[in-house]
Design a protein around this motif. Sequence first.
Motif, mmCIF file in Angstrom:
data_model
loop_
_atom_site.group_PDB
_atom_site.id
_atom_site.type_symbol
_atom_site.label_atom_id
_atom_site.label_comp_id
_atom_site.label_asym_id
_atom_site.label_seq_id
_atom_site.Cartn_x
_atom_site.Cartn_y
_atom_site.Cartn_z
ATOM 1 N N MET A 149 0.828 -1.170 0.000
ATOM 2 C CA MET A 149 0.000 0.000 0.000
ATOM 3 C C MET A 149 0.876 1.238 0.000
ATOM 4 N N GLY A 150 0.520 2.072 -0.861
ATOM 5 C CA GLY A 150 1.279 3.298 -0.973
ATOM 6 C C GLY A 150 0.586 4.427 -0.227
ATOM 7 N N ALA A 151 1.199 5.534 -0.204
ATOM 8 C CA ALA A 151 0.616 6.701 0.451
ATOM 9 C C ALA A 151 -0.598 7.177 -0.339
ATOM 10 N N LYS A 152 -1.566 7.680 0.385
ATOM 11 C CA LYS A 152 -2.770 8.179 -0.272
ATOM 12 C C LYS A 152 -2.440 9.445 -1.033
ATOM 13 N N LYS A 153 -3.045 9.534 -2.185
ATOM 14 C CA LYS A 153 -2.859 10.740 -2.968
ATOM 15 C C LYS A 153 -3.965 11.730 -2.592
ATOM 16 N N ILE A 154 -3.589 12.937 -2.387
ATOM 17 C CA ILE A 154 -4.550 13.981 -2.059
ATOM 18 C C ILE A 154 -4.891 14.702 -3.348
ATOM 19 N N LYS A 155 -6.180 14.662 -3.658
ATOM 20 C CA LYS A 155 -6.609 15.317 -4.878
ATOM 21 C C LYS A 155 -6.813 16.804 -4.616
ATOM 22 N N ALA A 156 -6.367 17.581 -5.526
ATOM 23 C CA ALA A 156 -6.592 19.020 -5.435
ATOM 24 C C ALA A 156 -8.048 19.283 -5.811
ATOM 25 N N PRO A 157 -8.711 20.168 -5.081
ATOM 26 C CA PRO A 157 -10.105 20.443 -5.408
ATOM 27 C C PRO A 157 -10.212 21.061 -6.805
ATOM 28 N N ALA A 158 -11.343 20.791 -7.407
ATOM 29 C CA ALA A 158 -11.575 21.392 -8.717
ATOM 30 C C ALA A 158 -11.609 22.902 -8.536
ATOM 31 N N LYS A 159 -11.539 23.599 -9.635
ATOM 32 C CA LYS A 159 -11.507 25.055 -9.524
ATOM 33 C C LYS A 159 -12.694 25.523 -8.699
ATOM 34 N N ALA A 160 -12.406 26.218 -7.644
ATOM 35 C CA ALA A 160 -13.457 26.734 -6.771
ATOM 36 C C ALA A 160 -14.168 27.885 -7.465
ATOM 37 N N ALA A 161 -15.441 27.963 -7.204
ATOM 38 C CA ALA A 161 -16.219 29.053 -7.776
ATOM 39 C C ALA A 161 -15.730 30.362 -7.167
ATOM 40 N N PRO A 162 -15.707 31.379 -7.958
ATOM 41 C CA PRO A 162 -15.269 32.668 -7.394
ATOM 42 C C PRO A 162 -16.223 33.104 -6.284
ATOM 43 N N ASN A 163 -15.690 33.754 -5.309
ATOM 44 C CA ASN A 163 -16.475 34.180 -4.145
ATOM 45 C C ASN A 163 -17.282 35.424 -4.512
ATOM 46 N N THR A 164 -18.394 35.191 -5.159
ATOM 47 C CA THR A 164 -19.250 36.312 -5.538
ATOM 48 C C THR A 164 -20.548 36.213 -4.764
ATOM 49 N N LYS A 165 -20.933 37.293 -4.210
ATOM 50 C CA LYS A 165 -22.190 37.352 -3.479
ATOM 51 C C LYS A 165 -23.186 38.125 -4.321
ATOM 52 N N VAL A 166 -24.362 37.558 -4.456
ATOM 53 C CA VAL A 166 -25.405 38.231 -5.215
ATOM 54 C C VAL A 166 -26.232 39.036 -4.231
ATOM 55 N N LEU A 167 -26.173 40.322 -4.353
ATOM 56 C CA LEU A 167 -26.920 41.190 -3.458
ATOM 57 C C LEU A 167 -28.322 41.394 -4.019
ATOM 58 N N PRO A 168 -29.315 41.389 -3.130
ATOM 59 C CA PRO A 168 -30.673 41.626 -3.631
ATOM 60 C C PRO A 168 -30.786 43.046 -4.166
ATOM 61 N N THR A 169 -31.532 43.169 -5.219
ATOM 62 C CA THR A 169 -31.692 44.489 -5.820
ATOM 63 C C THR A 169 -32.771 45.288 -5.094
ATOM 64 N N ASP A 170 -33.628 44.604 -4.342
ATOM 65 C CA ASP A 170 -34.694 45.292 -3.620
ATOM 66 C C ASP A 170 -34.142 45.961 -2.371
ATOM 67 N N THR A 171 -34.674 47.108 -2.076
ATOM 68 C CA THR A 171 -34.318 47.772 -0.837
ATOM 69 C C THR A 171 -35.236 47.255 0.266
ATOM 70 N N ARG A 172 -34.959 47.608 1.485
ATOM 71 C CA ARG A 172 -35.767 47.154 2.621
ATOM 72 C C ARG A 172 -37.205 47.653 2.464
ATOM 73 N N TYR A 173 -37.361 48.866 2.013
ATOM 74 C CA TYR A 173 -38.706 49.429 1.830
ATOM 75 C C TYR A 173 -39.502 48.606 0.827
#
Length: 80
Positions: free
Chosen positions: A1-25
């Motif tokens: 048995m050999g050492a476990k290979k650690i897979k690199a995660p697939a390209k992570a999604a960019p950290n984008t936050k979708v802000l609501p277009t509606d105001t509180r009112y």
Amino acid sequence: MGAKKIKAPAKAAPNTKVLPTDTRYEMVKEWADKNYTFLVGIGAAIIFVFISTWGVTYYKGSKEAKAQIEYAAVASKLPA
């Protein structure tokens, strides 16, 4: 048995936050439009409580005033 290979995660999604277009009112206005009957019911209940409280207080006050008048009439007829 050999050492476990650690897979690199697939390209992570960019950290984008979708802000609501509606105001509180706008959000509150939309909620109020959807729940119109609920809001009218709450308003009617509050008005009913205030009027009922005022009516009971007025009724108790008038009973007390009437009792004082009757007591004064009875007391004036008694010999001193």
